[in-house]
Scaffold this active site. Structure first.
Site, mmCIF file in Angstrom:
data_model
loop_
_atom_site.group_PDB
_atom_site.id
_atom_site.type_symbol
_atom_site.label_atom_id
_atom_site.label_comp_id
_atom_site.label_asym_id
_atom_site.label_seq_id
_atom_site.Cartn_x
_atom_site.Cartn_y
_atom_site.Cartn_z
ATOM 1 C CB SER A 159 -1.027 -0.076 1.055
ATOM 2 O OG SER A 159 -1.909 0.791 1.034
ATOM 3 C CG ASP A 254 -6.947 -2.764 -3.581
ATOM 4 O OD1 ASP A 254 -7.694 -1.769 -3.098
ATOM 5 O OD2 ASP A 254 -5.678 -2.671 -3.429
ATOM 6 C CG HIS A 286 -5.900 -2.441 0.283
ATOM 7 N ND1 HIS A 286 -4.958 -2.277 -1.043
ATOM 8 C CD2 HIS A 286 -5.162 -1.735 1.099
ATOM 9 C CE1 HIS A 286 -3.938 -1.564 -0.539
ATOM 10 N NE2 HIS A 286 -4.102 -1.023 0.763
#
Length: 312
Positions: A159, A254, A286
């Site tokens: 991320s 995601d 995610h």
């Protein structure tokens, strides 16, 4: 009850009296050996004046003569939550160290909003220069100094950490790290975004609005949603990425997956001469590999990462 100034649930709230409430990512795992893998773990200070630190992982058994790859990791959390000592990363990075037989340095950069961007990037670069100081014998950390192969260095992150790994690789390409050869970067569900919608980003405008607000909250002094820090396509330095191999993982459920897929196209268009591979994992959310690190898809991703870190 204090009035809320910024509500970015479920991650963080900021109240008008100045109080900051982090709603997740606040857990702490002590730096002790992992009983399942035997991986040894410790925390080190990099620059105590700015509270910059890292968590180190080393495999249980290391050949005292043979140097092993070095994997520098940047944690996720939208630049506002999580840490290198969080339970979110303990299992995953212990498994990576054990299976890939690598030294891991997980950087504990400072978070927004107390330290707005670009501070996380600057902290990460300071950490990389500290790591590089061991290549010529100046560094003092024995796990790095005695065991890391500086000709086989990799960056990775999930991320926001994937975003940082990308930018650190560009900075390596532009400024170099003396004594360090960056072989590749491994980005898991990287946090890239942009002002204009691409592909299926319009499927959930509520999620888009949340991502927009999170970025502007973490980077209040930037140039908006097309800032090169969040939108690689807008970065004239993209072609300077300082490695020749990139692997990107995206998750099928995601909202960031479209940017992860487009990242490959943007890199190739930029004139960067390396190779980039994107792996899309259907029906996953995610950073799925962190929440269920022993599930089938997470183990397949671990196997891919282990192979990537052990390329000669």
């Amino acid at each position: 009850m204090a009035e809320i100034e910024h509500d970015l649930s479920p991650l963080i709230r900021v109240y008008k009296d100045g109080r900051i409430e982090r709603m997740m990512g606040e857990g702490f795992v002590p730096p002790e050996s992992d009983p399942e893998t035997g991986v040894q773990i410790k925390d080190i200070e990099i620059d105590p004046q700015i509270n910059l630190s890292a968590r180190l992982y080393r495999p249980k058994y290391i050949d005292p003569v043979q140097k092993i790859p070095l994997f520098v990791y940047f944690h996720g959390g939208a630049f506002v939550i999580e840490s290198a000592s969080s339970p979110t990363y303990h299992k995953h990075l212990s498994m990576v160290a054990a299976e890939a037989k690598v030294i891991i340095v997980s950087v504990n950069y400072r978070l927004a909003p107390e330290y707005p961007l670009p501070i996380a990037y600057e902290d990460s670069w300071i950490a990389l220069k500290w790591i590089a100081s061991h290549a010529n014998g100046d560094g003092y950390e024995p796990w790095i100094k005695d065991h890391a192969n500086f000709n086989r260095v990799y960056f990775g992150g999930d991320s926001a950490g994937g975003n940082i790994a990308h930018h650190m690789a560009i900075r390596v390409g532009l400024e170099k790290l003396e004594g360090v050869k960056l072989d590749g970067i491994f980005l898991a569900c990287p946090y890239f975004w942009g002002k204009d919608l691409i592909d299926g980003e319009g499927e959930n405008l509520f999620v888009k609005d949340c991502i927009d607000k999170l970025w502007l909250f973490a980077n209040p002094n930037g140039s908006g949603l097309d800032d090169p820090l969040i939108n690689p396509e807008k970065d004239p330095k993209l072609c300077s990425l300082g490695c020749d191999k990139v692997v990107v993982y995206v998750a099928g459920k995601d909202a960031l997956r479209f940017r992860g897929l487009y990242y490959k196209e943007a890199l190739e268009k930029s004139g960067w001469p390396g190779t980039v591979e994107v792996v899309e994992v259907k029906d996953e959310e995610h950073v799925f590999h962190l929440f269920a690190p022993e599930a089938d898809n997470a183990m397949a991703m671990l196997k891919k990462l282990v192979s990537f870190l052990n390329q000669s």
